[in-house]
Design a protein around this motif. Structure first.
Motif, short mmCIF file in Angstrom:
data_model
loop_
_atom_site.label_atom_id
_atom_site.label_comp_id
_atom_site.label_asym_id
_atom_site.label_seq_id
_atom_site.Cartn_x
_atom_site.Cartn_y
_atom_site.Cartn_z
N LEU A 72 15.97 -5.88 4.26
CA LEU A 72 16.60 -4.78 4.97
C LEU A 72 15.65 -4.24 6.03
CD1 LEU A 72 18.20 -2.75 2.02
CD2 LEU A 72 19.24 -4.53 3.42
N THR A 73 16.20 -3.86 7.16
CA THR A 73 15.40 -3.23 8.20
C THR A 73 15.06 -1.80 7.79
OG1 THR A 73 17.28 -2.34 9.41
CG2 THR A 73 16.61 -4.60 9.93
N GLN A 74 14.13 -1.18 8.48
CA GLN A 74 13.77 0.19 8.16
C GLN A 74 14.97 1.13 8.32
OE1 GLN A 74 10.81 1.37 6.83
NE2 GLN A 74 12.19 3.11 6.53
N ARG A 75 15.76 0.92 9.37
CA ARG A 75 16.94 1.77 9.57
C ARG A 75 17.96 1.55 8.46
NH1 ARG A 75 17.88 6.46 11.64
NH2 ARG A 75 16.71 5.89 13.51
N GLU A 76 18.12 0.31 8.03
CA GLU A 76 19.05 0.04 6.92
C GLU A 76 18.57 0.70 5.64
OE1 GLU A 76 20.68 -4.29 8.60
OE2 GLU A 76 19.09 -4.21 7.07
N LEU A 77 17.26 0.71 5.42
CA LEU A 77 16.72 1.40 4.25
C LEU A 77 16.99 2.90 4.33
CD1 LEU A 77 13.31 -0.47 3.76
CD2 LEU A 77 15.26 -0.46 2.18
N ASP A 78 16.89 3.46 5.54
CA ASP A 78 17.20 4.89 5.72
C ASP A 78 18.65 5.17 5.33
OD1 ASP A 78 14.64 5.33 6.69
OD2 ASP A 78 15.24 5.15 8.80
N VAL A 79 19.54 4.28 5.75
CA VAL A 79 20.96 4.44 5.41
C VAL A 79 21.15 4.32 3.91
CG1 VAL A 79 23.25 3.41 5.65
CG2 VAL A 79 21.77 3.63 7.66
N VAL A 80 20.50 3.34 3.29
CA VAL A 80 20.62 3.14 1.85
C VAL A 80 20.19 4.40 1.09
CG1 VAL A 80 19.60 1.92 -0.12
CG2 VAL A 80 20.42 0.64 1.85
N ARG A 81 19.07 4.99 1.47
CA ARG A 81 18.58 6.18 0.77
C ARG A 81 19.59 7.33 0.84
NH1 ARG A 81 13.73 4.54 3.55
NH2 ARG A 81 12.26 3.63 2.07
N LEU A 82 20.22 7.50 1.99
CA LEU A 82 21.19 8.58 2.14
C LEU A 82 22.47 8.28 1.36
CD1 LEU A 82 20.68 9.44 5.91
CD2 LEU A 82 19.93 10.75 3.92
N VAL A 83 22.91 7.04 1.38
CA VAL A 83 24.08 6.65 0.60
C VAL A 83 23.82 6.89 -0.88
CG1 VAL A 83 25.44 4.66 -0.19
CG2 VAL A 83 25.02 5.00 2.26
N ALA A 84 22.61 6.56 -1.34
CA ALA A 84 22.26 6.73 -2.74
C ALA A 84 22.22 8.19 -3.16
CB ALA A 84 20.90 6.08 -3.02
N ARG A 85 22.09 9.07 -2.20
CA ARG A 85 22.11 10.51 -2.49
C ARG A 85 23.48 11.13 -2.26
NH1 ARG A 85 16.76 9.45 -0.97
NH2 ARG A 85 15.27 10.35 -2.43
N GLY A 86 24.48 10.26 -2.09
CA GLY A 86 25.85 10.74 -2.03
C GLY A 86 26.34 11.18 -0.67
N ARG A 87 25.62 10.87 0.40
CA ARG A 87 26.05 11.28 1.73
C ARG A 87 27.25 10.47 2.20
NH1 ARG A 87 22.14 13.98 0.26
NH2 ARG A 87 20.55 14.87 1.63
N THR A 88 28.15 11.10 2.94
CA THR A 88 29.27 10.39 3.55
C THR A 88 28.77 9.71 4.82
OG1 THR A 88 29.91 12.28 4.93
CG2 THR A 88 30.84 12.18 2.70
N ASN A 89 29.61 8.85 5.40
CA ASN A 89 29.23 8.19 6.65
C ASN A 89 28.95 9.20 7.75
OD1 ASN A 89 29.62 5.81 5.32
ND2 ASN A 89 31.29 5.07 6.62
N GLU A 90 29.76 10.25 7.80
CA GLU A 90 29.57 11.28 8.81
C GLU A 90 28.24 12.00 8.62
OE1 GLU A 90 32.28 10.83 7.05
OE2 GLU A 90 33.72 10.18 8.57
N GLU A 91 27.89 12.28 7.37
CA GLU A 91 26.62 12.96 7.09
C GLU A 91 25.44 12.06 7.39
OE1 GLU A 91 28.11 15.98 3.52
OE2 GLU A 91 27.46 13.93 3.05
N VAL A 92 25.56 10.76 7.08
CA VAL A 92 24.50 9.81 7.40
C VAL A 92 24.29 9.77 8.92
CG1 VAL A 92 23.81 7.38 7.37
CG2 VAL A 92 24.87 8.40 5.35
N ALA A 93 25.39 9.70 9.66
CA ALA A 93 25.29 9.66 11.12
C ALA A 93 24.59 10.90 11.65
CB ALA A 93 26.69 9.53 11.73
N GLY A 94 24.93 12.06 11.10
CA GLY A 94 24.32 13.30 11.56
C GLY A 94 22.83 13.37 11.26
#
Length: 231
Positions: A167-189
């Motif tokens: 996984l790229t660093q940005r993909e890992l950032d997305v994974v961490r936020l998804v794992a904490r229950g963030r929605t797509n909109e919250e991840v984008a923000g």
């Protein structure tokens, strides 16, 4: 087209309540009901509903076993299963996710949450009751050695061995936020990117992890220590 839902629960009152809640949604249609797991599996295989809403404790076959038969890793064309139960037990949540469920709700939750979980499942996403999400996912992380016997054993990592492309660093950032229950909109923000960029990252992450949904992405993150600094 309406979302076709199967409801399985051994209590008439619960089935009636779920039918009223979901039947009142303009985009949903309850196509079948079952009072035990065996009938639920038969009806689900015959009707192929968009979402199967299953209780855990049912006669004949419990909801966890039914989930494995309908959505388990060995099922060639799995259905979308959401578990709705009164039992807020970690071992039930673990087993439901192992068996392929893409949602887990408590029956005392708000009616709107039930409809939201059905919509999420039908769209290929996941929703877990907020009251169990963080606790569940943190339990998936490897426990500290000195406390290894103080909590349930974590899920056996199923996706780690399938990781074929880092996984790229940005993909890992997305994974961490998804794992904490963030929605797509919250991840984008939080990452200052567009919603479509988040969806692209999630698609790449699912491909690399061989994960079928957000729950498996989150499970991988906690199992491997991505969310706790272990990786």
């Amino acid at each position: 087209m309406k979302i076709r839902v199967l409801i399985a629960d051994d209590q008439d009152m619960i089935r009636s309540a779920f039918r009223m809640i979901l039947g009142a949604q303009p985009d949903m249609d309850v196509v079948a009901e079952a009072a035990d797991g065996t009938d639920a599996v038969e009806a689900a295989r015959r009707l192929r509903p968009d979402v199967c809403l299953l209780d855990i404790r049912m006669p004949g076959m419990d909801g966890l076993a039914a989930t494995r038969l309908l959505a388990g890793p060995d099922v060639p064309d799995p259905l979308n299963v959401v578990i709705a139960t009164t039992f807020d037990l970690d071992e039930y949540v673990y087993q439901a996710l192992r068996n392929g469920a893409c949602g887990f709700l408590l029956k005392d939750g708000a009616p709107a949450l039930l409809a939201e979980a059905v919509r999420a499942a039908a769209a290929g996403n996941s929703l877990i009751s907020p009251s169990v999400t963080v606790r569940l996912l943190r339990h998936m992380a490897p426990p500290p050695r000195e406390h290894s016997g103080s909590r349930p054993a974590p899920l056996a990592p199923r996706t780690t061995a399938r990781l074929t492309d880092p996984l790229t660093q940005r993909e890992l950032d997305v994974v961490r936020l998804v794992a904490r229950g963030r929605t797509n909109e919250e991840v984008a923000g939080e990452l200052y990117v567009t919603h479509s960029t988040v969806k692209t990252h999630l698609g790449n992450i699912q491909r690399k992890l061989a994960a079928r949904n957000r729950v498996e992405i989150a499970a991988w993150a906690w199992e491997t220590g991505v969310c706790t600094g272990g990786r």
